[in-house]
Design a protein around this motif. Structure first.
Motif, short mmCIF file in Angstrom:
data_model
loop_
_atom_site.label_atom_id
_atom_site.label_comp_id
_atom_site.label_asym_id
_atom_site.label_seq_id
_atom_site.Cartn_x
_atom_site.Cartn_y
_atom_site.Cartn_z
N LEU A 144 -5.07 -9.92 3.09
CA LEU A 144 -3.85 -9.70 3.85
C LEU A 144 -4.03 -8.80 5.07
CD1 LEU A 144 -1.21 -9.29 0.99
CD2 LEU A 144 -1.70 -11.32 2.37
N ARG A 147 -2.74 -9.56 8.86
CA ARG A 147 -1.70 -10.59 8.87
C ARG A 147 -0.33 -9.92 8.94
NH1 ARG A 147 -4.96 -15.05 7.38
NH2 ARG A 147 -6.46 -14.60 5.71
N TRP A 150 2.84 -13.43 4.50
CA TRP A 150 2.16 -14.33 3.58
C TRP A 150 3.20 -15.14 2.82
CZ3 TRP A 150 0.54 -12.92 -1.89
CH2 TRP A 150 1.20 -11.75 -2.36
#
Length: 249
Positions: A144, A147, A150
């Motif tokens: 993750l 980013r 998600w």
């Protein structure tokens, strides 16, 4: 001798308030609309976390049509069933998806197996959570990083632990990311209806009584009267059957 641990690392900066507000306004929108919005706003800065269960396959199929920039990643624990690897290859070839793969840290796995054996997770809840922390939770932290959002295939109907899953969540556990669960309100019937209508490939274990699929030693087929996640860590009390990727409220 204790096993090596790694402190969680923040994955990204806090989510802009306006982005969260936009997402929350779409919490009742169809999955296609939510994914299309994510494509417009974040594109490749968002990713689908896939264990290649049937829900994740529906998400991948929907994303190819409505959010083609979304990345796809998986956590290879080192103990996945061969049917899962076979399906990953099908996905790569059919959808042209580059599946990003994250493994657990080698040293931590070596220490776990050397000191505790190969089935330590069956000894106690604490031991099982320690294994999941090494093989799943820490790799997710790395997956993750960098980013902004998600996407998962969580559904409320899957188990009592997931009954309160929202379509849009502010994931403070991972540094304030946006977490979308577009299928949260879908029933199992709706999932399979989409699979049949669009010829979506799926894990062969589903046809052998496995509605939920994880690591091979921790997953079994379920009986007709059991809930969908009854085959996960079946030796534990039902309220404990989560691995730590999705905190139970």
């Amino acid at each position: 001798m204790s096993l090596p641990t790694a402190a969680p690392t923040p994955t990204t900066s806090a989510l802009p308030a306006e982005l969260l507000d936009e997402a929350l306004a779409l919490r009742a929108a169809p999955a296609e609309e939510l994914l299309a919005w994510l494509e417009r706003r974040l594109g490749a800065r968002a990713a689908i976390a896939s264990s290649f269960g049937v829900e994740d396959m529906v998400l991948i199929d929907l994303a190819r049509k409505h959010a083609p920039s979304l990345r796809v990643f998986t956590l290879d624990t080192g103990r996945l069933p061969p049917e899962t690897y076979e399906l990953i290859e099908v996905v790569r070839n059919r959808y042209g998806v580059h599946v990003e793969t994250y493994f657990p840290e080698r040293g931590r796995v070596e220490a776990l197996e050397s000191e505790q054996g190969f089935f330590s997770f069956r000894r106690s809840l604490e031991a099982r959570k320690a294994c999941c922390a090494i093989r799943k939770v820490e790799p997710l932290e790395r997956a993750l990083r960098g980013r902004d959002a998600w996407v998962t295939g969580l559904r409320r109907e899957q188990s009592t632990n997931r009954a309160d899953v929202d379509t849009v969540e502010h994931d403070r556990e991972h540094g304030g990311l946006l977490k979308l669960n577009p299928l949260a309100a879908w029933t199992r019937h709706q999932v399979w209806e989409h699979v049949r209508a669009h010829a979506v490939p799926y894990n062969a274990l589903h046809d052998r009584g496995y509605p939920s699929i994880g690591c091979a030693p921790c997953t079994r087929a379920v009986k007709p009267y059991e809930d969908e996640r009854a085959g996960r860590w079946w030796w534990e009390a039902r309220e404990h059957t989560e691995c730590g990727l999705h905190p139970v409220r």
